[in-house]
Every structure is written in C-alpha cells, then in structure tokens.
Scaffold this motif. Structure first.
Motif, mmCIF file in Angstrom:
data_model
loop_
_atom_site.group_PDB
_atom_site.id
_atom_site.type_symbol
_atom_site.label_atom_id
_atom_site.label_comp_id
_atom_site.label_asym_id
_atom_site.label_seq_id
_atom_site.Cartn_x
_atom_site.Cartn_y
_atom_site.Cartn_z
ATOM 1 N N GLU A 6 7.244 10.051 6.307
ATOM 2 C CA GLU A 6 8.125 9.771 7.032
ATOM 3 C C GLU A 6 8.559 8.410 7.472
ATOM 4 O O GLU A 6 9.673 8.341 8.126
ATOM 5 C CB GLU A 6 8.201 10.693 8.290
ATOM 6 N N ARG A 7 7.429 7.577 7.246
ATOM 7 C CA ARG A 7 7.738 6.303 7.845
ATOM 8 C C ARG A 7 7.738 5.270 6.655
ATOM 9 O O ARG A 7 7.172 5.480 5.392
ATOM 10 C CB ARG A 7 6.514 5.851 8.741
ATOM 11 N N GLU A 8 8.394 3.978 7.117
ATOM 12 C CA GLU A 8 8.185 2.915 6.179
ATOM 13 C C GLU A 8 6.942 2.467 5.835
ATOM 14 O O GLU A 8 6.206 2.261 7.045
ATOM 15 C CB GLU A 8 9.325 1.784 6.529
ATOM 16 N N PRO A 9 6.387 1.981 4.488
ATOM 17 C CA PRO A 9 5.097 1.508 4.646
ATOM 18 C C PRO A 9 5.000 0.305 5.225
ATOM 19 O O PRO A 9 5.873 -0.691 5.147
ATOM 20 C CB PRO A 9 4.980 1.345 3.039
ATOM 21 N N PRO A 10 4.005 -0.079 5.828
ATOM 22 C CA PRO A 10 3.650 -1.222 6.697
ATOM 23 C C PRO A 10 3.200 -2.575 5.576
ATOM 24 O O PRO A 10 2.894 -3.525 5.943
ATOM 25 C CB PRO A 10 2.704 -0.970 7.511
ATOM 26 N N VAL A 11 3.375 -2.187 4.173
ATOM 27 C CA VAL A 11 3.048 -3.396 3.423
ATOM 28 C C VAL A 11 4.125 -3.589 2.438
ATOM 29 O O VAL A 11 4.977 -2.391 2.472
ATOM 30 C CB VAL A 11 1.826 -3.027 2.498
ATOM 31 N N GLU A 12 4.288 -4.664 1.852
ATOM 32 C CA GLU A 12 5.279 -4.948 1.067
ATOM 33 C C GLU A 12 4.679 -5.447 -0.279
ATOM 34 O O GLU A 12 3.747 -6.072 -0.538
ATOM 35 C CB GLU A 12 6.180 -6.042 1.443
ATOM 36 N N ILE A 13 5.656 -5.200 -1.505
ATOM 37 C CA ILE A 13 5.102 -5.526 -2.763
ATOM 38 C C ILE A 13 5.180 -6.833 -2.866
ATOM 39 O O ILE A 13 6.124 -7.566 -2.576
ATOM 40 C CB ILE A 13 5.842 -4.820 -3.775
ATOM 41 N N GLY A 14 4.169 -7.519 -3.503
ATOM 42 C CA GLY A 14 3.907 -9.009 -3.566
ATOM 43 C C GLY A 14 3.311 -9.580 -2.453
ATOM 44 O O GLY A 14 2.825 -10.753 -2.748
ATOM 45 N N GLU A 15 3.070 -9.040 -1.521
ATOM 46 C CA GLU A 15 2.218 -9.555 -0.195
ATOM 47 C C GLU A 15 0.905 -9.221 -0.237
ATOM 48 O O GLU A 15 0.601 -8.650 -0.956
ATOM 49 C CB GLU A 15 3.008 -9.124 0.962
ATOM 50 N N THR A 16 0.017 -10.289 0.325
ATOM 51 C CA THR A 16 -1.475 -10.164 0.478
ATOM 52 C C THR A 16 -1.830 -9.795 1.942
ATOM 53 O O THR A 16 -1.410 -10.151 2.649
ATOM 54 C CB THR A 16 -1.937 -11.439 0.006
ATOM 55 N N TYR A 17 -2.814 -8.845 1.855
ATOM 56 C CA TYR A 17 -3.298 -8.196 3.037
ATOM 57 C C TYR A 17 -4.789 -8.326 3.220
ATOM 58 O O TYR A 17 -5.452 -8.151 2.165
ATOM 59 C CB TYR A 17 -2.559 -6.696 3.287
ATOM 60 N N GLU A 18 -5.215 -8.252 4.517
ATOM 61 C CA GLU A 18 -6.867 -8.543 4.583
ATOM 62 C C GLU A 18 -7.062 -7.005 5.346
ATOM 63 O O GLU A 18 -6.478 -6.626 6.401
ATOM 64 C CB GLU A 18 -6.979 -9.580 5.597
ATOM 65 N N PHE A 19 -8.048 -6.510 4.688
ATOM 66 C CA PHE A 19 -8.545 -5.030 5.428
ATOM 67 C C PHE A 19 -9.944 -4.736 5.121
ATOM 68 O O PHE A 19 -10.420 -5.146 4.076
ATOM 69 C CB PHE A 19 -7.555 -3.821 5.000
ATOM 70 N N GLY A 20 -10.483 -3.616 5.692
ATOM 71 C CA GLY A 20 -11.628 -3.512 5.406
ATOM 72 C C GLY A 20 -12.113 -2.207 4.440
ATOM 73 O O GLY A 20 -10.995 -1.319 4.234
ATOM 74 N N VAL A 21 -12.983 -2.251 3.337
ATOM 75 C CA VAL A 21 -13.184 -1.354 2.422
ATOM 76 C C VAL A 21 -13.850 -0.063 3.349
ATOM 77 O O VAL A 21 -14.849 0.044 3.985
ATOM 78 C CB VAL A 21 -14.099 -1.763 1.515
ATOM 79 N N THR A 22 -13.077 1.056 2.949
ATOM 80 C CA THR A 22 -13.542 2.190 3.447
ATOM 81 C C THR A 22 -14.552 3.147 2.539
ATOM 82 O O THR A 22 -15.263 3.866 3.035
ATOM 83 C CB THR A 22 -12.377 3.144 4.100
ATOM 84 N N GLU A 23 -14.198 3.069 1.376
ATOM 85 C CA GLU A 23 -14.938 3.738 0.474
ATOM 86 C C GLU A 23 -14.558 3.005 -1.067
ATOM 87 O O GLU A 23 -13.670 2.261 -1.061
ATOM 88 C CB GLU A 23 -14.675 5.111 0.311
#
Length: 117
Positions: A43-60
């Motif tokens: 139901e929500r818009e994704p908080p990321v955009e195609i072509g953009e770079t994001y930093e996050f922790g690996v969960t698995e």
C-alpha cells in the motif's frame, strides 16, 4: 497390514487433533504479522528509487533464483536484494547498493553491490 495397537491408534488420533486445531486456530501470530507487513508494503510507495544508491545492513545471505548468492537488507523497512556481493560478506555488514528494479507489486527491490560502507 495396518497395526491396530493402542500406540498406533493414539498417534493417529493425536495427529488428527493437531490438524483440526491448526485449522480452527488459523495462522500463527508470526504468520499474521508477516502478512500484515506484506500488505502494508503493497500500500505504500517504496522508500527507494531506481538508480539511487543506499546504505544498509545485511540481514541475511540467501540463494537467488539465478543460483547466485544475494545479500538481503532493508531500507526503511523495505526489502532490498543485492546481487554481485563479494565473498566474505556476512550478516551485520553494512553495504552500499544501487537499486536496479522493483519486483512485481513493488514490495521489494533488486540492487547491485557498490561497496562496503
């Protein structure tokens, strides 16, 4: 020949009761929460955009349908599957990844590894 010993009959009755109880009680709390989160993501818009770079922790780390290992992480609760990860990457590592596409329903995204954070 099927045994009619009390033990076999007792096990059969116990299994039948467990199946019946499962059907009457419905899904577990964990399954209900997973379904709720999935529905909310749809139901929500994704908080990321195609072509953009994001930093996050690996969960698995998991096997992708392509047969390659991918890192799974989240950006604002949104699941990102990252391909082309280097060997030695482990859950808890923080990476940077570039978003390439969304899955059907836009409830997760595919990305490519850019580097370690």
């Amino acid at each position: 020949m099927i045994s009619s010993s009390p033990l076999v009959i007792g096990v059969g009755v116990a299994v039948a009761l467990l199946v019946l109880a499962r059907r009457l009680l419905g899904p577990s709390a964990e399954a209900r929460e997973s379904k709720r989160a999935h529905d909310a993501a749809r139901e929500r818009e994704p908080p990321v955009e195609i072509g953009e770079t994001y930093e996050f922790g690996v969960t698995e780390l998991t096997d992708h349908h392509s047969g390659d290992e991918v890192a799974v992480g989240k950006v604002e609760g949104f699941v990102v599957f990252t391909e082309d990860v280097p060997s030695g990457l482990e859950p808890g590592d923080v990476i940077r990844a570039k978003v390439l596409s969304f899955n059907e329903g836009r409830t997760s995204a595919d990305a490519t590894f850019v580097g370690r954070a």
